[in-house]
Enzyme design. Structure first.
Site, PDB file in Angstrom:
ATOM      1  N   ARG A 179       0.831  -1.220   0.000  1.00 18.67           N
ATOM      2  CA  ARG A 179       0.000   0.000   0.000  1.00 18.67           C
ATOM      3  C   ARG A 179       0.861   1.265   0.000  1.00 18.67           C
ATOM      4  O   ARG A 179       0.446   2.286  -0.540  1.00 18.67           O
ATOM      5  CB  ARG A 179      -0.941  -0.009   1.197  1.00 18.67           C
ATOM      6  CG  ARG A 179      -2.032  -1.036   1.007  1.00 18.67           C
ATOM      7  CD  ARG A 179      -3.158  -0.828   1.977  1.00 18.67           C
ATOM      8  NE  ARG A 179      -4.356  -1.444   1.452  1.00 18.67           N
ATOM      9  CZ  ARG A 179      -5.241  -2.102   2.179  1.00 18.67           C
ATOM     10  NH1 ARG A 179      -5.077  -2.224   3.470  1.00 18.67           N
ATOM     11  NH2 ARG A 179      -6.316  -2.615   1.621  1.00 18.67           N
ATOM     12  N   LYS A 202     -20.530 -15.227   0.597  1.00 19.48           N
ATOM     13  CA  LYS A 202     -21.967 -14.930   0.669  1.00 19.48           C
ATOM     14  C   LYS A 202     -22.562 -14.355  -0.607  1.00 19.48           C
ATOM     15  O   LYS A 202     -22.017 -13.431  -1.192  1.00 19.48           O
ATOM     16  CB  LYS A 202     -22.201 -13.912   1.783  1.00 19.48           C
ATOM     17  CG  LYS A 202     -21.929 -14.451   3.163  1.00 19.48           C
ATOM     18  CD  LYS A 202     -22.239 -13.364   4.151  1.00 19.48           C
ATOM     19  CE  LYS A 202     -22.040 -13.829   5.567  1.00 19.48           C
ATOM     20  NZ  LYS A 202     -22.040 -12.676   6.480  1.00 19.48           N
ATOM     21  N   GLY A 225      -8.589  -8.092  -1.911  1.00 17.03           N
ATOM     22  CA  GLY A 225      -8.885  -9.169  -0.975  1.00 17.03           C
ATOM     23  C   GLY A 225      -8.370 -10.521  -1.408  1.00 17.03           C
ATOM     24  O   GLY A 225      -7.259 -10.653  -1.901  1.00 17.03           O
ATOM     25  N   GLY A 271     -13.575  -3.561  -0.674  1.00 20.35           N
ATOM     26  CA  GLY A 271     -14.920  -2.985  -0.511  1.00 20.35           C
ATOM     27  C   GLY A 271     -15.211  -1.941  -1.572  1.00 20.35           C
ATOM     28  O   GLY A 271     -16.292  -1.926  -2.178  1.00 20.35           O
TER      29      GLY A 271
HETATM   30  P1  AMP Z   1     -15.487 -13.261   0.684  1.00 21.19           P
HETATM   31  O1  AMP Z   1     -14.937 -12.504   1.845  1.00 21.19           O
HETATM   32  O2  AMP Z   1     -16.941 -13.147   0.514  1.00 21.19           O
HETATM   33  O3  AMP Z   1     -14.698 -12.994  -0.585  1.00 21.19           O
HETATM   34  O4  AMP Z   1     -15.258 -14.806   1.028  1.00 21.19           O
HETATM   35  C1  AMP Z   1     -14.001 -15.371   1.147  1.00 21.19           C
HETATM   36  C2  AMP Z   1     -14.102 -16.553   2.034  1.00 21.19           C
HETATM   37  O5  AMP Z   1     -15.015 -17.492   1.502  1.00 21.19           O
HETATM   38  C3  AMP Z   1     -12.779 -17.252   2.180  1.00 21.19           C
HETATM   39  O6  AMP Z   1     -12.364 -17.168   3.518  1.00 21.19           O
HETATM   40  C4  AMP Z   1     -13.102 -18.699   1.815  1.00 21.19           C
HETATM   41  O7  AMP Z   1     -12.524 -19.640   2.689  1.00 21.19           O
HETATM   42  C5  AMP Z   1     -14.616 -18.760   1.916  1.00 21.19           C
HETATM   43  N1  AMP Z   1     -15.168 -19.799   1.071  1.00 21.19           N
HETATM   44  C6  AMP Z   1     -15.049 -19.936  -0.246  1.00 21.19           C
HETATM   45  N2  AMP Z   1     -15.672 -21.042  -0.672  1.00 21.19           N
HETATM   46  C7  AMP Z   1     -16.196 -21.659   0.400  1.00 21.19           C
HETATM   47  C8  AMP Z   1     -16.961 -22.843   0.598  1.00 21.19           C
HETATM   48  N3  AMP Z   1     -17.320 -23.635  -0.417  1.00 21.19           N
HETATM   49  N4  AMP Z   1     -17.341 -23.132   1.852  1.00 21.19           N
HETATM   50  C9  AMP Z   1     -16.990 -22.334   2.883  1.00 21.19           C
HETATM   51  N5  AMP Z   1     -16.285 -21.199   2.756  1.00 21.19           N
HETATM   52  C10 AMP Z   1     -15.895 -20.854   1.522  1.00 21.19           C
END
Ligand code: AMP
Length: 412
Positions: free
Chosen positions: A37, A214, A369, A392
Site C-alpha cells: 500500500r 456470501k 482481498g 470494498g
Molecule cells: P469473501 O470474503 O466473501 O470474498 O469470502 C471469502 C471466504 O469465503 C474465504 O475465507 C473462503 O474460505 C470462503 N469460502 C469460499 N468457498 C467456500 C466454501 N465452499 N465453503 C466455505 N467457505 C468458503
C-alpha cells in the site's frame, strides 16, 4: 465527468494535504508484513515532492475504537516511507492540534510529513447520517475536519481503499477546503479508470467470475452486471445458495436460505437478459472442514453429512474454458476455502486461466482481498491487467455506485 488529478495543478511552494491508504498488515510485533500500500502511493508522493510541493500525508491504520492505541501508530509507516524515498519523513505525533499546526507551517518545498493515525480521533469515523441527526456529532466532525483542512492549500485523495467511506478525512475535509484545488492522485485515477472503464466500455466476450462466502454480499454486483456481461461464473460458498434454489441437493454446504428466492430471481433475470450463469457441476467435499481433511469429489448432488469446500475438477475445466476466449474479465472472490490447501485448487485453476487469457490480450481486473492474494501467492500478478487495492471500494464500483468522497472533488 473525469476528475482533475495532481498532474492538472501547480503544487510548487504549496502545502498539499493528501489522504492515503496506509492501512498496512502488521505482525504481532508491529512489523509491516506487506508494504504494497505504501509502494502504490509512491507515484503521487514523488510527483508532488519533485514538483516542489510540501506534503502532509494522512491515513488510518487498523481498528482503534477512536482513541490513541500505540499498536496502531503510523510511526513504522513513516520509517518505511523514509527508506523508500531516501529522505526523512517527519512524523507528527498527532493529526490535529497546535504542534501539528506548527510543524505543518514550518514545512518547506520538497518536505514530507506523515500525520499520526486519523482513527486515534473518534470524529474521523462519525457517519454523515449520524451527524445529520445529531448537532453535537456534526460539530465534532466539522471541527476535526477544519483543523486538518486548515493545514494545507491543496487536497489530494489517493486512498482508493477508503474511497467508498464518508470519513471526515475523505469527505468533510475536502468539503471544508471548497475554493482550494481538490484533486485525485494517480492511484485513485488508475483504479477508477480500470474498474469504471472496464464496466462501461468492455470488449466482448465480457466474463465476470464471482466467488467467496456470501451471495448477500454480491447481490448488488450481480444485478449491475446482468445485461452488461456475457457470462457470470459462480464459485465459492455462494454457489450453493444458487444450486439449492434450483432444487439441487447441497448436503451440509454453506447456504443462505434467506436469499434463495433472490438467487432464483437473479437466475431468471440473467436468463431473460441472455446472460449465461455458470454453476459448478462437481465439488470437492469434506465431512468436516479442517486442515488435511479427507475429501472426495461429488458430481451433481451432494449427500447429507458432506460439505462443499471447493469447485471440482470438471468445474475447474469448464470455468477455464469459459474464461479462455474472454476479452474482458473481472474477478472477485475465491472458488473455495483457498486458505486450506488442497482446497485452493479451483481458485488456482481460475487464476491461471485469467492470466492466460490476459496473455492473449484480454483486459483482466481483480477486485482486492482474497482473489488478489491468490494471484500474488501464485506469482501471477504481472500477468493481470489490474489488481485493485480496495476490496470494498472495488465491489461498490462493480455495483455501479458513485463515491461521494470522489464526486465532491474538482472536475476536469
Ligand atoms: P469473501 O470474503 O466473501 O470474498 O469470502 C471469502 C471466504 O469465503 C474465504 O475465507 C473462503 O474460505 C470462503 N469460502 C469460499 N468457498 C467456500 C466454501 N465452499 N465453503 C466455505 N467457505 C468458503
Amino acid at each position: 465527468m473525469a476528475k482533475k488529478t495532481v498532474a492538472d495543478i501547480d503544487v510548487k511552494g504549496k502545502k498539499v494535504l493528501m489522504r492515503c491508504d496506509f492501512n498496512v498488515p502488521q505482525d504481532a510485533k508491529g512489523n509491516i508484513t506487506s508494504d504494497d500500500r505504501i509502494v502504490k502511493a509512491l507515484p503521487t508522493i514523488k510527483n508532488i515532492l519533485e514538483r516542489g510541493g510540501a506534503l502532509i500525508l494522512m491515513s488510518h491504520l487498523g481498528r482503534t475504537e477512536g482513541q490513541r492505541d500505540e499498536k496502531f501508530t503510523l510511526a513504522p509507516v513513516a520509517k518505511r516511507l523514509s527508506e523508500m524515498l531516501g529522505k526523512k519523513v517527519i512524523f507528527a505525533g498527532d493529526c490535529i492540534g497546535a504542534d501539528v499546526k506548527a510543524k505543518a507551517k514550518a514545512l518547506k518545498s520538497g518536505d514530507c510529513m506523515l500525520l499520526e493515525n486519523l482513527r486515534f480521533h473518534k470524529e474521523e469515523t462519525i457517519k454523515d447520517k449520524a451527524a445529520k441527526e445529531d448537532v453535537q456529532l456534526r460539530k465534532a466532525k466539522d471541527d476535526f475536519a477544519k483543523q486538518l483542512a486548515d493545514l494545507a492549500d491543496i487536497y489530494v485523495d489517493d486512498a482508493f481503499g477508503t474511497a467508498h467511506r464518508d470519513n471526515a478525512s475523505m469527505y468533510t475535509v475536502p468539503q471544508a477546503m471548497k475554493g482550494k484545488p481538490r484533486v485525485i492522485g494517480f492511484l485513485v485515477e488508475k483504479e477508477l479508470k480500470f474498474l469504471g472503464d472496464t464496466i462501461s466500455n468492455p470488449e466482448k466476450p465480457f466474463v465476470a467470475i464471482l466467488g467467496g462466502a456470501k451471495v448477500s454480499d454480491k447481490i448488488g454486483v450481480i444485478e449491475n452486471l446482468i445485461g452488461k456481461v456475457d457470462r457470470i461464473i459462480i464459485g465459492g460458498a455462494m454457489a450453493y445458495t444458487f444450486l439449492k434454489s434450483r432444487g439441487k441437493a447441497i448436503g451440509n454446504s454453506l447456504c443462505e436460505d434467506d436469499f434463495m428466492d433472490k438467487a432464483l430471481q437473479l437466475l431468471d433475470h440473467a436468463a431473460d437478459a441472455n446472460c449465461q450463469v455458470v454453476l459448478p457441476p462437481d465439488h470437492a467435499v469434506v465431512r468436516k472442514l479442517e486442515p488435511n481433511a479427507e475429501h472426495r469429489i461429488a458430481v451433481g448432488d451432494i449427500d447429507m453429512g458432506w460439505q462443499a469446500v471447493d469447485i471440482g475438477p470438471m468445474a475447474a475445466k469448464i470455468y477455464a474454458k469459459n474464461i479462455t476466449d474472454a476479452k474482458t474479465i473481472i474477478w472477485n472472490g475465491p472458488m473455495g476455502v483457498f486458505e486450506m490447501p488442497p482446497f485452493d485448487k479451483g481458485t488456482k485453476a481460475i487464476a491461471l486461466a485469467v492470466a492466460e487469457a490476459t496473455d492473449k490480450g484480454a483486459r483482466s481486473v481483480i477486485g482486492g482481498g482474497d482473489s488478489a492474494s491468490a494471484i500474488e501467492k501464485l506469482g501471477l500478478q504481472d500477468r493481470i491487467s489490474h489488481i485493485s487495492t480496495g476490496g470494498g471500494a472495488s465491489l461498490e464500483l462493480l455495483e455501479g455506485k458513485k463515491f461521494k468522497a470522489i464526486e465532491i472533488l474538482d472536475d476536469k
